[in-house]
Design an enzyme around this catalytic site. Sequence first.
Site, PDB file in Angstrom:
ATOM      1  N   ASP A 344     -20.083  -1.669 -24.164  1.00 47.07           N
ATOM      2  CA  ASP A 344     -18.866  -1.361 -23.432  1.00 47.07           C
ATOM      3  C   ASP A 344     -18.975   0.025 -22.798  1.00 47.07           C
ATOM      4  O   ASP A 344     -19.403   0.987 -23.447  1.00 47.07           O
ATOM      5  CB  ASP A 344     -17.678  -1.409 -24.406  1.00 47.07           C
ATOM      6  N   GLU A 380     -22.428  -2.683 -19.684  1.00 45.03           N
ATOM      7  CA  GLU A 380     -21.316  -2.637 -18.736  1.00 45.03           C
ATOM      8  C   GLU A 380     -21.544  -1.341 -17.965  1.00 45.03           C
ATOM      9  O   GLU A 380     -21.250  -0.254 -18.479  1.00 45.03           O
ATOM     10  CB  GLU A 380     -19.968  -2.622 -19.451  1.00 45.03           C
TER      11      GLU A 380
END
Length: 680
Positions: A344, A380
């Site tokens: 993330d 990401e």
Amino acid sequence: MDQADRSFPYPLGVSLREGRANVAVFSSTAERVECCVFDEDGTEHRTALTERTGHVFHALVDGVGPGTRYALRVHGAWDTAAGLRHNGQKLLLDPHARAVSGGYNWGQAVFGHDMNDPGQRDDTDGAGSTPLCVVTGGDFDWGDDAAPRTPLDRTVVYEVHVKGFTQLHPDVPEEIRGTYAGLGHPAAIRHLTDLGVTAVELLPVHQFVQDSHLAEKGLRNYWGYNSIGFLAPHGEYSSSGDTGGQVDEFKAMVKALHAAGLEVILDVVFNHTAEGNHLGPTLSLKGIDNAAYYRLVEGDEEHYFDTTGTGNSLNVSHPAALGLIMDSLRYWVTEMHVDGFRFDLATTLTRQGGDASLHSAFTDLIAQDPVLAPVKMIAEPWDTAGYQVGGFPADWSEWNGKFRDDVRGFWSGQDSVLGTLSQRVLGSPDVYESDRRSPVAGIGFVTAHDGFTLHDLVSYNAKHNSANGEDNNDGESDNKSFNNGAEGPTDDPAVNERRARAARNFLGTLLLSAGVPMLLGGDEMGRTQGGNNNAYCQDNEISWFQWDAVDEDLLDFTRRLIALRREHPALRPRWFRQAPGDDAVEWVRVLRSDGEEFTDEDWDNADARTITFLLGHADGDAFALLLNAAANGVEFTVPDAPHQEWELAAASDPEQQVEGTVSTLLVRDSSFTLLQSRRG
């Protein structure tokens, strides 16, 4: 002194010996560290970690075994201006704890800037107001478990939430719904294997903390991007309770998924923690060594550097923070047998001095680690301060946000997007080819947990997030969505037909493009969130899978597309395609709808809405993918069939027909058609 009677500074955390444990905690600023062991009745027993090697406090602690509950007390200076937040009154979680029991009581004793100041409080945290670490054993029977090691070009990722997937599943026993055991149940696995996906990407399963501001509204953190324990599986997802059984239950889930040929990828949140900014709670790292674990604002050490939008960012320029991340990754691979990680806001992890770096200490450490080399690494590739699609090392894959944006733009009628759409279908060579990266560097997706579901993408023009309690101000406003004639649910058959076709268009483009496709769990069955595009706080029927409302036609269509991709190498190239030729293993031609080659003027045409991809492979069938995003039907000139005559393989228009030899084919408005030429 006999080695059995000595303590050691590594590994960090708790390491069991006979009847006792080696406990080791890093802190470069603490004056004293205690390990606090709790009896069943909550009685606390403190043992000082009297040995010190470098910046690691360590000692042997008696009476510790599997199931023992413990926490830390870290004593030292409280000087926020200098970045010091030690407070021996507080119980802290061990950063290396492998299980956590209980939750926080968000009262004054735990939360709030003033209450973190020992000079303004007279309470002492006890076992009732804070979670405790749990010591775990290592006797799980893995049997003949083996990692599937699915090649990237054959990988189809299914992004899914552990709880939401089975919470309402009628064929999963009620007592294990919404748990690791539920996801590992044969009924849940059968849906995944019948669908044809090869990997589940689980939303965060590291131990996380509920948010006080959500609790005040009667809401809960559903997604789990609020980590506090990087080595501990979240206890609430365990049907075995949270006193250590969650570890073996997670392992059993992985074992069952592996037996079915499915990989397990974890969405991990190392960029920040639940401790937030200077007003946030002290739960673990902040009270152990604040400046080592978090990036502080230079010249104002009371405040936190934040590129995550959550209040803090991990200090990846410090060996302690990097070491914790690496220990976590290795643990989940070696002990929990997971097959990969999706990071993330990974760009934050590459910021050592502020700017993102391809060769940061974080990426370099992973590159040289033999334990992590075989597993999938997915970034990401952005954070609140930068967008880095294409900026990660060659052995990484990335969530390709450009794929999402350009595919949505094309099918929603956006001008001047045909050229970039063609790049996305071909695996984004404009992003990856110059760095000698292959199409599988890109994880293509149209929808993800953060945003509309596929059903809602084609059913709503605007977000409908009122249930989140933020006056519909949260969530992305520019979604490139289109409601196809009505906002939300409707009985209008024409609108519903357009929506069904639009959903198939998105699935077809995703699953027939080069790269690694990622399907948002539930999109294959028409899952809706009622137009909520930020359901992070909806731990309820808004987010849970509605197994009594499955769109069977859409599910069958998705299965067929995944099967086509699996069976035909022309639809999943391992490298960027060459033009057709005698020596080309995999090749492509990109044509206008009239069968001619594109010119520069064609690519510059803002109104262009049609394109043909002729896809081939030396060892398999050839395909012609015809895309028509125009508001009217278009007659395509069909290329000559490379092998046997063209036949219909798939189409978003269920009325599409292909009979006999075809030189032209009418493709209706806003639809795609896939033709197949069999090799023999």
